[in-house]
Design an enzyme around this catalytic site. Sequence first.
Site, mmCIF file in Angstrom:
data_model
loop_
_atom_site.group_PDB
_atom_site.id
_atom_site.type_symbol
_atom_site.label_atom_id
_atom_site.label_comp_id
_atom_site.label_asym_id
_atom_site.label_seq_id
_atom_site.Cartn_x
_atom_site.Cartn_y
_atom_site.Cartn_z
ATOM 1 C CG ASP A 152 -2.389 0.005 0.808
ATOM 2 O OD1 ASP A 152 -2.681 -0.350 -0.343
ATOM 3 O OD2 ASP A 152 -3.248 0.363 1.639
ATOM 4 C CG ASP A 454 -8.107 -6.490 13.747
ATOM 5 O OD1 ASP A 454 -8.795 -5.500 14.092
ATOM 6 O OD2 ASP A 454 -6.992 -6.730 14.248
#
Length: 744
Positions: A152, A454
Site C-alpha cells: 500500500d 479485524d
Amino acid sequence: MVAPRSSMASATASHPPLNSRKLLRRAILNRAFALAYACAILALFYHHVKTLLRPATAANAIAALLLLLADAVLAFMWSTTQSFRLYPTRNEEFPENLEKVVGGTGGFPALDVFICTADPYKEPPMGVVNTALSVMAYEYPVEKLSVYVSDDGGSELTLFAFMEATRFAGHWLPFCRERNLVERSPEAYFASSHRDGTEIDKIKMMYESMKMRVEHVVERGKVGDEYIIGDRERRALNMWTDEFTRQNHPAVIEVLLDNSRDRDITGNVMPNLIYLSREKRQNAPHYFKAGALNALLRVSAIMTNAPIILTLDCDMCSNDPKTPHRALCYLADPLIDQSQLGYVQFPQRYQGINKGDIYCGDFKRLFQINPIGMKNGPSYVGTGCFFRRRSLFGPPSAIVQSEIPELSPEHSPNGLIRSERMLALAQNVAGCKYEHNTNWGHKVGFRYGSLVEDYYTGYKLQCEGWRSAFCHPERAAFLGDAPICLIDVLNQTKRWAIGLLEVGFCKFSPVTYGIQSMGLLMGLSYAHYAFWSMWSIPITIYAFLPQIALINGLSIFPKVSEPWFLLYIFLFLGAYAQDLADFVLAGHNSTLRRWWNDQRMYLIRGMTCYVFGTIEYTLKSLGIAAHGFNLTSKVLDDEQSKKYEQGVFEFGAVSPMFMVLGAAAIINLVSLVQGLIMAVVRRSGSGDAEGLVLQILLASFGVVNGWPIYEAMFLRSDKGRMPTKVTLVSAFVASLLYTAVSLA
C-alpha cells in the site's frame, strides 16, 4: 466455535478424530466465584448509596459520586469479563490424521495467503520478504499455494526486494524441504542455527548478499541501474520513478512466480507469488488495511480463488511449516458443520520479548486467555487467521452475489495467471473506484467503518451467523515483532481504542445489535473490547481522587474497624487473584514477574492511551478533529533494543501521555508521605487514623507501580529518561490539582 458432535473428539467409525474440545475444570470455580463477587459488588453499591444519602461534608458527597461512577464502570467491565470465564475450553488438533480423512494431500483445498505492508521505512522490506518466504515454504501442495503481497506504500523498494526474493526462493525452498526445517524464515533460521557445512554456508551467503542489496537500496531510497536484471524488472520498477505517482498511480500487478512455469533449482514447482499495489487517487477513499485486503480478495479471486485464505501481518513469520494442517483439522473436519465455520484463528505470539515483558507486548489476555472462553469462537485479530472465502460473501444462509461472476467464491478461474485477459481483469478490480456503489466493505469482504478492521470484520461475521475456532498449539504457529518503545506501544493501543469506540457507538453496537444477533455472552465478549477505553474512568479516578483526599486529610473509605473495610479488601484482592490465576494457567512464560508488569501496563494504558483515545474519538465525532491511520514502526533502534533487553522503560519522547503519568506518580508519592505522617501524628495524639488506611494502601500501590516513572524522572541520565520539560509540566499539573482541591 462450531462444536463437533462428540464433546471430546470428532471421530467416527470410518475416520479418526481431527480435533477435540474440552470444557476446563476451572469453569465451575469461575462460576462460583462470579456469584460471590457479584454479591460483593451489590453490597458495594448499597454502601455507596448509603454514603450519598448521608454525606459528612460536601467534599465527601463529591468523592462518593466519583467513586460510584468509577465502581459502576468497573462493575460493567467485570460483567463483560465474565463472558470469557464461564465456558473456558481447550482445543486440540490431530494433524497426523488429516491425510487419512481427506484422502491424501490431493484432498487439500487450495490456499491463498495475503500479506499486507504499507511503508518500506516503518516496515522494512526484508522483514516482509522473510514472512513471504516462510509461508512459501509451507509443507503444502505447492501447486495449491499462492502468496499475494499488498504494497500500500506503492514503493519500488518493496517491489525490488521481492524481485530479489524470487531468485533466492529457488534455492531456499528446496533447502528447507531437503532438511525438513521447522524455522523457514531465513532470518530466524540463520539466527538460531550454529551448524557449519558447505551447503549451509552457501545458502547463508546468498541470503546475506540479497539482504545487503535490499538494505542498500532502502538506504539510498531508490533502485540503481546496477541492481536491475532484465527489461521486465526495469519496466516494473520505472513505475515509481516520479514522486507524484506514489500518491496517484494505477494498480500495479506483478506475477513474480507462476507455478505453471517457474521451477526451483531442483526442478520442482514453485508457489505463485503475486505483488499488488492497488490504485491510489488522492480524491478517493482507501480504507487503510481493510481496503488493501479487499483488493487482495478480488485480485486473488480472479487469479486463483482458493477456498481458504490466510491473512498475515508483514512481520508475522511462520514458525511451523505444518500450520495449515492444523487449520484444516477444523476447516476439513466432516463432523463440523462447515456451512457455519467461517475462520480458524491462531493467537498472536511474539519473538524478542524481554524476560519480564515490561510493555505487555504479548497481550496475553487479548490473544491467549480470552479467546478460549468465547462461546462461539474467538474474534478475528488481524493476522494468523485462516478464512473460508465463502464467509466473506454474506451470511451462511444466503450468499451476496458479486458484481461480476469472476469474484464469486464459487468461481473456478480458467487460464494462466500471466495471461493478458486475467491481468486486465485483475487490474480493473484493483482500481480505487471499483467499490463505488457496491457491497464491498459493508456486506462483502473485510468491513469498513473502524480503524480496527479485524475486530469489526470478525464481529460482523459472527453477527451474521458464522462461527470460528481457536487453534493454540504448543509451538507458536507464527512469530511477530512487538514494539519495544513505550510511546509506540501507547500510540498503537490508542489507535485500537479509537477504532473500538467507533464500533461501540455505531448502530451495530455489541450491547444492542451484538447481543440480539449472537446472544448475551458473545455480545458481552465483543462489548468488553468495544468499550476498552472505559477502563480510563475508574483507573484515573482511583489514581488521583483518594490520593488528593489523603493529602487534604479527608477520609473517603471505611475505617479498618468497619465491616465495609473487608468488602473493599475482598473486591481488590479477589479481582487480582483471579487475574493472576488466569495469567499463570495460560502457560507460555506466564511468570509472576510478567504478570506484575502486565497489570502495571494495564494501569498505564488506563491513564494514557485510553484517555487520549477517548478524547480523540469524541473530537472526531463532533467534527472538531479527524484521525488517520499511523503504522507502528517495525524498525529496531540499537540503543532502544539494549535498554529494552535490560528491562528499562523508554520515556525519551515528549508526549502529553507521559505528562499525565508523571502527574499521577507525583501525586501518589506526595500523598503516601503525607498520609504516613498524618497516621503517625494521629496515632500519637488523639486523632483517628483508621479512616486513612485504605487511601494509604492505594497510594503505596501506586508508588510501587510507578517506580519506573520515578527512575525516569529523577534518577536516570540516559536518552530514555523523562524529558525535563515533561517532568516540569507533570509537577505543575500535580500542584495545580492539589491547589484547586485545597481551595475548593
